[in-house]
Enzyme design. Structure first.
Site: not given
Ligand code: ACO
Length: 367
Positions: A217, A256, A307
């Protein structure tokens, strides 16, 4: 076990009705109380947006002056807070220091005020907490807040002793507005859950700060900058990303839950990241960022979230990396508070169910 109603991470679950902001991921639209973020960042200051989120409408000239007067004269914090900061390990993360400080501060504040007033108090005092905490952890004396300054100028004054009203202050204003509110995100939801038990606004904010800290987050802005530093050169960037993805690492600042075609907020800040790179003559982070972004799109069809560009923008502004997430708090306090007030206006305790996958019923009888 019937998992047909189970949504891991509550994805797609509608957990409430809100008039604070609208996110339309298909149209890449984000509205705060009906106003498009593009209009808000072009025409408003953070103080106006704070008023909009807390009170429902943009302020007229007199309401804004009265708001700035109330906030400006409410920035001092009790001496016990400074003692707390001095007693804490200086290596403690600023978000942990802030969480403890808000909890202590709350014990000094009147309990019987309207929540909108409590929210204004936190909006006023949080910059004092964040900057005093940082300066004390760095062996410096805290600086007294200046009641005559607006939110952004006061922040720079508290951090460095010099208020800013230049291009950097303008960009900071944009990031503060874009960080202010975003629907039922994890920290806002945590705040809503906390106050749904009829706990108080301050407890909701402490829950939210703890939730925002995580790198999935708000903590992603710090993690993204650390990643750019680890990559180090544009030449290493593509290989670094590919290897990280092979190792199933999350690339911070990408992806996201709601936006699958890009985060409009990130697009806005990206323009400033480019401009700042030109103005400062430091193109390194911009060049690495461009390669990381292209790799992520090609490999995972994932776009940067807010971010990612904020990380290098704050770095070029000279802001310390451990303060990036606390700086997020300085404006998100308005969104959290608006949601807390809305939750309590039409409250029902938030309490989902779960499926059980532990042992079958067993007995101690006859043991
Ligand atoms: N890097 C690599 N792979 C990713 C990323 C990433 N940043 N984000 C998503 N994925 C992949 C996952 O591994 C998953 O792949 P798979 O289906 O092959 O297993 C798929 O994309 C779906 O990802 P989830 O993590 O299930 O998506 P979710 O909606 O649960 O999570 C989140 C969203 C937490 C933002 C995620 O994209 C993430 O961890 N991003 C990195 C952290 C980040 O930048 N957070 C800031 C969010 S915005 C804010 O708070 C202002």
């Amino acid at each position: 076990m019937d998992t047909s109603n189970y949504r891991p991470g509550l994805e797609g679950v509608i957990a409430g009705i809100s008039a604070v902001s609208m996110v339309d991921a298909e149209k890449n639209l984000l509205l705060y109380r009906g106003y498009d973020i593009h209009d808000l960042v072009t025409h408003c200051t953070m103080d106006e947006v704070a008023y909009l989120l807390l009170h429902g409408e943009l302020p007229g000239k007199e309401s804004l002056a009265a708001f700035c007067q109330r906030v400006g004269t409410d920035r001092e914090v009790p001496g016990a807070i400074y003692e707390l900061f001095r007693a804490m390990p200086s290596a403690a993360h600023p978000m942990d220091r802030l969480k403890a400080a808000v909890a202590l501060l709350a014990t000094f504040l009147p309990e019987d005020e309207p929540n909108s007033r409590k929210a204004e108090r936190l909006y006023a005092k949080l910059p004092t907490l964040v900057c005093a905490s940082w300066r004390i952890s760095q062996g410096q004396e805290p600086i007294a807040p200046d009641p005559s300054l607006c939110h952004n100028a006061n922040f720079f004054h508290l951090l460095t002793g010099t208020p800013r009203s230049d291009y950097i202050a303008d960009v900071f204003n944009v990031t503060q507005i874009l960080y202010a509110e975003h629907g039922f995100n994890a920290s806002t939801f945590a705040a809503r859950v906390t106050v749904s038990t009829l706990s108080d606004l301050y407890s909701g904010v402490v829950s939210a700060i703890g939730t925002l800290k995580g790198p999935l987050h708000g903590g992603a802005n710090e993690a993204a900058m650390e990643m750019l530093q680890e990559i180090g050169t544009p030449e290493r960037a593509a290989t670094w990303v590919r290897e990280a993805l092979v190792q199933k690492k999350k690339i911070m600042g990408f992806g996201h839950r709601e936006y699958k075609h890009g985060d409009e907020r990130a697009k806005i800040v990206k323009g400033y990241a480019k401009e700042l790179a030109e103005r400062t003559g430091t193109r390194l982070w911009w060049e690495i960022s461009e390669i990381v972004e292209a790799e992520m799109l090609a490999a995972k069809k994932l776009h940067p979230n807010l971010d990612f560009p904020v990380a290098s923008v704050y770095y070029l502004m000279g802001l310390p990396i451990p303060l990036y997430t606390p700086i997020f708090v300085l404006s998100r306090i308005t969104g959290w508070s608006a949601h807390i007030i809305e939750q309590l206006d039409n409250n029902r305790i938030i309490r989902p169910g779960h499926l059980y996958n532990g042992p079958e019923e067993r007995s101690l009888r006859g043991a």
